[in-house]
Design an enzyme around this catalytic site. Sequence first.
Site, PDB file in Angstrom:
ATOM      1  N   LYS A 203       0.843  -1.200   0.000  1.00  0.00           N
ATOM      2  CA  LYS A 203       0.000   0.000   0.000  1.00  0.00           C
ATOM      3  C   LYS A 203       0.887   1.263   0.000  1.00  0.00           C
ATOM      4  O   LYS A 203       0.546   2.271  -0.634  1.00  0.00           O
ATOM      5  CB  LYS A 203      -0.912  -0.019   1.223  1.00  0.00           C
TER       6      LYS A 203
ATOM      7  N   LYS B 254      -0.554  11.563   6.147  1.00  0.00           N
ATOM      8  CA  LYS B 254      -0.204  10.501   7.117  1.00  0.00           C
ATOM      9  C   LYS B 254       0.524   9.354   6.398  1.00  0.00           C
ATOM     10  O   LYS B 254       1.541   8.852   6.873  1.00  0.00           O
ATOM     11  CB  LYS B 254      -1.495  10.035   7.793  1.00  0.00           C
TER      12      LYS B 254
HETATM   13  P1  NAP Z   1     -12.684   8.991   7.300  1.00  0.00           P
HETATM   14  O1  NAP Z   1     -13.834   9.207   6.388  1.00  0.00           O
HETATM   15  O2  NAP Z   1     -12.051  10.172   7.942  1.00  0.00           O
HETATM   16  O3  NAP Z   1     -13.168   7.958   8.425  1.00  0.00           O
HETATM   17  C1  NAP Z   1     -12.295   7.604   9.461  1.00  0.00           C
HETATM   18  C2  NAP Z   1     -12.980   6.613  10.384  1.00  0.00           C
HETATM   19  O4  NAP Z   1     -12.069   6.306  11.451  1.00  0.00           O
HETATM   20  C3  NAP Z   1     -14.253   7.167  11.027  1.00  0.00           C
HETATM   21  O5  NAP Z   1     -15.163   6.124  11.262  1.00  0.00           O
HETATM   22  C4  NAP Z   1     -13.706   7.709  12.345  1.00  0.00           C
HETATM   23  O6  NAP Z   1     -14.674   7.835  13.364  1.00  0.00           O
HETATM   24  C5  NAP Z   1     -12.700   6.632  12.696  1.00  0.00           C
HETATM   25  N1  NAP Z   1     -11.707   7.114  13.651  1.00  0.00           N
HETATM   26  C6  NAP Z   1     -10.850   8.140  13.500  1.00  0.00           C
HETATM   27  N2  NAP Z   1     -10.106   8.303  14.606  1.00  0.00           N
HETATM   28  C7  NAP Z   1     -10.526   7.359  15.487  1.00  0.00           C
HETATM   29  C8  NAP Z   1     -10.154   7.025  16.812  1.00  0.00           C
HETATM   30  N3  NAP Z   1      -9.211   7.704  17.478  1.00  0.00           N
HETATM   31  N4  NAP Z   1     -10.796   6.004  17.404  1.00  0.00           N
HETATM   32  C9  NAP Z   1     -11.765   5.319  16.748  1.00  0.00           C
HETATM   33  N5  NAP Z   1     -12.170   5.585  15.492  1.00  0.00           N
HETATM   34  C10 NAP Z   1     -11.550   6.604  14.885  1.00  0.00           C
HETATM   35  O7  NAP Z   1     -11.498   8.203   6.569  1.00  0.00           O
HETATM   36  P2  NAP Z   1     -11.570   7.167   5.340  1.00  0.00           P
HETATM   37  O8  NAP Z   1     -11.362   7.923   4.090  1.00  0.00           O
HETATM   38  O9  NAP Z   1     -12.726   6.280   5.520  1.00  0.00           O
HETATM   39  O10 NAP Z   1     -10.211   6.365   5.610  1.00  0.00           O
HETATM   40  C11 NAP Z   1     -10.133   5.277   6.536  1.00  0.00           C
HETATM   41  C12 NAP Z   1      -8.813   4.543   6.298  1.00  0.00           C
HETATM   42  O11 NAP Z   1      -8.798   4.045   4.942  1.00  0.00           O
HETATM   43  C13 NAP Z   1      -7.581   5.426   6.437  1.00  0.00           C
HETATM   44  O12 NAP Z   1      -6.521   4.688   6.992  1.00  0.00           O
HETATM   45  C14 NAP Z   1      -7.278   5.838   4.993  1.00  0.00           C
HETATM   46  O13 NAP Z   1      -5.920   6.175   4.826  1.00  0.00           O
HETATM   47  C15 NAP Z   1      -7.664   4.576   4.246  1.00  0.00           C
HETATM   48  N6  NAP Z   1      -8.065   4.746   2.830  1.00  0.00           N
HETATM   49  C16 NAP Z   1      -8.869   5.768   2.425  1.00  0.00           C
HETATM   50  C17 NAP Z   1      -9.217   5.872   1.064  1.00  0.00           C
HETATM   51  C18 NAP Z   1     -10.109   6.983   0.548  1.00  0.00           C
HETATM   52  O14 NAP Z   1     -10.162   7.183  -0.693  1.00  0.00           O
HETATM   53  N7  NAP Z   1     -10.850   7.698   1.392  1.00  0.00           N
HETATM   54  C19 NAP Z   1      -8.759   4.929   0.156  1.00  0.00           C
HETATM   55  C20 NAP Z   1      -7.970   3.870   0.605  1.00  0.00           C
HETATM   56  C21 NAP Z   1      -7.635   3.787   1.950  1.00  0.00           C
HETATM   57  P3  NAP Z   1     -15.580   9.164  13.506  1.00  0.00           P
HETATM   58  O15 NAP Z   1     -16.793   8.920  12.636  1.00  0.00           O
HETATM   59  O16 NAP Z   1     -15.885   9.240  14.940  1.00  0.00           O
HETATM   60  O17 NAP Z   1     -14.746  10.328  13.023  1.00  0.00           O
END
Ligand code: NAP
Length: 294
Positions: free
Chosen positions: A177, A245
Amino acid sequence: MGPDPGVSQLAAAFIGLGAMGAPMAGHLARRGYLKAVWNRSPDRAEAFTQENNVIALKHLRDLPRAAKIIALCVSRDEDVLMVIESLLGGLSAHHLIIDFSTVSPETAQLAAKKVRACGADFLDAPVTGGVEGATQGTLTIMVGGRPAALDSIRPLLDSLATKIVHLGEVGMGQRAKAVNQVLCAGINEAVTEALAFGSHLGLAMEQVIEAISGGAAGNWFLDHRGKSMIEGRFSPGFKLALHLKDLEIVAAMAQELQITLPLSEATREHYVELLQQGYGDDDISALYRLKRPS
Ligand code: NAP
């Protein structure tokens, strides 16, 4: 698609209903695999249960009683480790944890060590394909861990992804990744620079995108973010702070290897600048802000 006949052996729980997690959990719910969810902000979990036939649990420690397979997709390394720590008390040999978050290989290995000490197993399984891929169930999953553990949940992963690649022991998924994230940084730099150049030239950029997207310069990012970028829309998508990050993880890996990755380093500096301007929650295509005509 309807429920899977082998669903009872594959009862799952999902932690982290963000931009990626919610649509992924939705696929598992529709196939009948998902029994329970947990999200740090309870309103997101409540909203999910209103649309899907699953329960939202108040405490992470209750999830191992609800499901043998526990998936997570949270933001950062410390979030993954916090979640794992909270689950440990309830884990036994029947449990499998699968982490879809993007974190460092070391975090994946530490999480696996803690989980395996309880007799359970762990897979690191970062994904690529964006929110669009999560919504359409067309992600690619890069998996590290024991092949037997992966094979045991393939039906479940098939509802999320069109490609599942096993890369070796725990941590290898995250290494792959990291390679993906280096490439995404370079593509973001190239696309934003090219589209800003075109705008400076006074071209009709929507037509330019249409013209070039089918040729050698065409790519996913241009197709999915080109138009919104030139219209000045940067809603995520993939939050810039999360790609930053990832590039910090990449920088630590490069330092360890004593190599330099100049393109990723330049992107990292650009993202820090944008973060300082308050654009951390914008999509990564907000890099265009630094390059477009003023
Ligand atoms: P996001 O929309 O910001 O969602 C993050 C999630 O993590 C939310 O459910 C959030 O809860 C939770 N979270 C954050 N801090 C936390 C903590 N301290 N304790 C418990 N839960 C916590 O992010 P995302 O885009 O879905 O990304 C999630 C992961 O997938 C990341 O590692 C990212 O790098 C990876 N990713 C993202 C993409 C993309 O295109 N978006 C693609 C591939 C991989 P709350 O609802 O309470 O904030």
